[in-house]
Design an enzyme around this catalytic site. Sequence first.
Site, PDB file in Angstrom:
ATOM      1  N   CYS A  13       0.814  -1.221   0.000  1.00 15.70           N
ATOM      2  CA  CYS A  13       0.000   0.000   0.000  1.00 15.70           C
ATOM      3  C   CYS A  13       0.851   1.277   0.000  1.00 15.70           C
ATOM      4  O   CYS A  13       1.631   1.524   0.915  1.00 15.70           O
ATOM      5  CB  CYS A  13      -0.939   0.010   1.206  1.00 15.70           C
ATOM      6  SG  CYS A  13      -1.937   1.514   1.263  1.00 15.70           S
ATOM      7  N   LYS A  40      -9.511  -9.808   5.717  1.00 12.82           N
ATOM      8  CA  LYS A  40      -9.279  -8.851   6.816  1.00 12.82           C
ATOM      9  C   LYS A  40      -9.633  -9.474   8.171  1.00 12.82           C
ATOM     10  O   LYS A  40     -10.741  -9.998   8.319  1.00 12.82           O
ATOM     11  CB  LYS A  40     -10.112  -7.583   6.580  1.00 12.82           C
ATOM     12  CG  LYS A  40      -9.736  -6.857   5.296  1.00 12.82           C
ATOM     13  CD  LYS A  40     -10.680  -5.710   5.003  1.00 12.82           C
ATOM     14  CE  LYS A  40     -10.372  -5.124   3.624  1.00 12.82           C
ATOM     15  NZ  LYS A  40     -11.369  -4.189   3.152  1.00 12.82           N
ATOM     16  N   VAL A  53      -6.295   0.273   5.098  1.00 12.83           N
ATOM     17  CA  VAL A  53      -5.029   0.663   5.709  1.00 12.83           C
ATOM     18  C   VAL A  53      -4.554   1.920   4.992  1.00 12.83           C
ATOM     19  O   VAL A  53      -4.927   2.137   3.836  1.00 12.83           O
ATOM     20  CB  VAL A  53      -3.969  -0.470   5.577  1.00 12.83           C
ATOM     21  CG1 VAL A  53      -4.323  -1.636   6.461  1.00 12.83           C
ATOM     22  CG2 VAL A  53      -3.758  -0.907   4.139  1.00 12.83           C
ATOM     23  N   GLU A  69      -6.825   7.339   7.500  1.00 14.03           N
ATOM     24  CA  GLU A  69      -6.514   8.230   6.369  1.00 14.03           C
ATOM     25  C   GLU A  69      -5.053   8.706   6.481  1.00 14.03           C
ATOM     26  O   GLU A  69      -4.690   9.428   7.419  1.00 14.03           O
ATOM     27  CB  GLU A  69      -7.445   9.446   6.289  1.00 14.03           C
ATOM     28  CG  GLU A  69      -8.804   9.151   5.694  1.00 14.03           C
ATOM     29  CD  GLU A  69      -8.756   8.765   4.219  1.00 14.03           C
ATOM     30  OE1 GLU A  69      -7.880   9.241   3.475  1.00 14.03           O
ATOM     31  OE2 GLU A  69      -9.585   7.953   3.815  1.00 14.03           O
ATOM     32  N   SER A  70      -4.259   8.335   5.461  1.00 11.36           N
ATOM     33  CA  SER A  70      -2.824   8.637   5.516  1.00 11.36           C
ATOM     34  C   SER A  70      -2.523  10.126   5.705  1.00 11.36           C
ATOM     35  O   SER A  70      -1.634  10.496   6.482  1.00 11.36           O
ATOM     36  CB  SER A  70      -2.116   8.107   4.268  1.00 11.36           C
ATOM     37  OG  SER A  70      -2.654   8.714   3.111  1.00 11.36           O
TER      38      SER A  70
HETATM   39  N1  LIG Z   1      -7.409   7.681   1.187  1.00  8.95           N
HETATM   40  C1  LIG Z   1      -6.892   6.547   1.903  1.00  8.95           C
HETATM   41  C2  LIG Z   1      -6.641   5.418   0.919  1.00  8.95           C
HETATM   42  C3  LIG Z   1      -6.238   4.127   1.623  1.00  8.95           C
HETATM   43  C4  LIG Z   1      -6.436   2.924   0.713  1.00  8.95           C
HETATM   44  O1  LIG Z   1      -6.997   3.021  -0.398  1.00  8.95           O
HETATM   45  N2  LIG Z   1      -5.957   1.793   1.197  1.00  8.95           N
HETATM   46  C5  LIG Z   1      -6.145   0.560   0.429  1.00  8.95           C
HETATM   47  C6  LIG Z   1      -4.812  -0.192   0.276  1.00  8.95           C
HETATM   48  S1  LIG Z   1      -3.607   0.785  -0.580  1.00  8.95           S
HETATM   49  C7  LIG Z   1      -7.044  -0.380   1.221  1.00  8.95           C
HETATM   50  O2  LIG Z   1      -6.894  -0.522   2.407  1.00  8.95           O
HETATM   51  N3  LIG Z   1      -7.936  -1.049   0.521  1.00  8.95           N
HETATM   52  C8  LIG Z   1      -8.744  -2.076   1.129  1.00  8.95           C
HETATM   53  C9  LIG Z   1     -10.129  -2.064   0.642  1.00  8.95           C
HETATM   54  O3  LIG Z   1     -10.523  -1.087  -0.002  1.00  8.95           O
HETATM   55  O4  LIG Z   1     -10.825  -3.043   0.897  1.00  8.95           O
HETATM   56  C10 LIG Z   1      -5.603   6.955   2.642  1.00  8.95           C
HETATM   57  O5  LIG Z   1      -4.951   7.890   2.170  1.00  8.95           O
HETATM   58  O6  LIG Z   1      -5.299   6.379   3.694  1.00  8.95           O
END
Ligand SMILES: N[C@@H](CCC(=O)N[C@@H](CS)C(=O)NCC(=O)O)C(=O)O
Length: 233
Positions: A13, A40, A53, A69-70
């Site tokens: 990620c 998960k 994540v 949120e990062s």
């Molecule tokens: N806007 C979020 C995006 C986080 C995101 O898209 N994470 C993805 C992995 S890179 C995730 O956890 N996806 C799991 C899902 O959607 O089920 C951030 O900046 O934290």
Amino acid sequence: MTSELTLVSHPLCPYVQRAAIALAEKGVGFERTFIDLADKPDWFLKISPFGKVPLLQVGRAGSSGVVFESAVIVEYLEETQPNPLHPGEALERARHRGWIEFASGLLNLIAGLYNAKTEEDFREKQKKLREGFVRLEKDLEDRGAGPFFAGLEFSLVDAAFGPVYRYFDTFEQQAGLYMLDGLPRLAEWRSKLASRPSIMNAVSENYPELLTGFLLKRKSYLASLITGFAAKP
Ligand SMILES: N[C@@H](CCC(=O)N[C@@H](CS)C(=O)NCC(=O)O)C(=O)O
């Protein structure tokens, strides 16, 4: 939790990487827990509002909880940890936040690129990405920036772009896909970031193989470029 901070992660990620890079640059100790996003765990679903994540678990006396949120995680780290990675001046800080948002847009386009099933869709995403990088090159050139985004100091913009550029290492090596050619400022910045320990250590050593496996599984147009490239003598 033995450490005050735990970063709930996935090995590929890019958003997780931002937080890991910021923590490393600040010299803050933290633990990392990796989860399988395809399966998960219950404890994760209980604490993650959207099942995504990164999550930052904070276990501090009088102030514990979970940050999601990062972009918010890195801002929280700015507020609570030493060694600022944002500029001190408000207007400059706002400009940095704008470019971090732009990096998120590029990550969305990259996901669109590696998920595109048809060549037409792939080329459209590729064109938009290229336009984004050309725009970025112009900004670097106009400001005479380097070696980092803001000059000599590493900032959160660098932490956001390290994971963006990392994709292109694999695209180039595994698919022969060169999309960043002819952008000299960007090339210099990219290479500077690639050798920065915080950025290198934000992923495991087998990241390129993991990413290649992930891309092949998409059965997308990009996956066909990888298999075609591998088949070439
Ligand atoms: N806007 C979020 C995006 C986080 C995101 O898209 N994470 C993805 C992995 S890179 C995730 O956890 N996806 C799991 C899902 O959607 O089920 C951030 O900046 O934290």
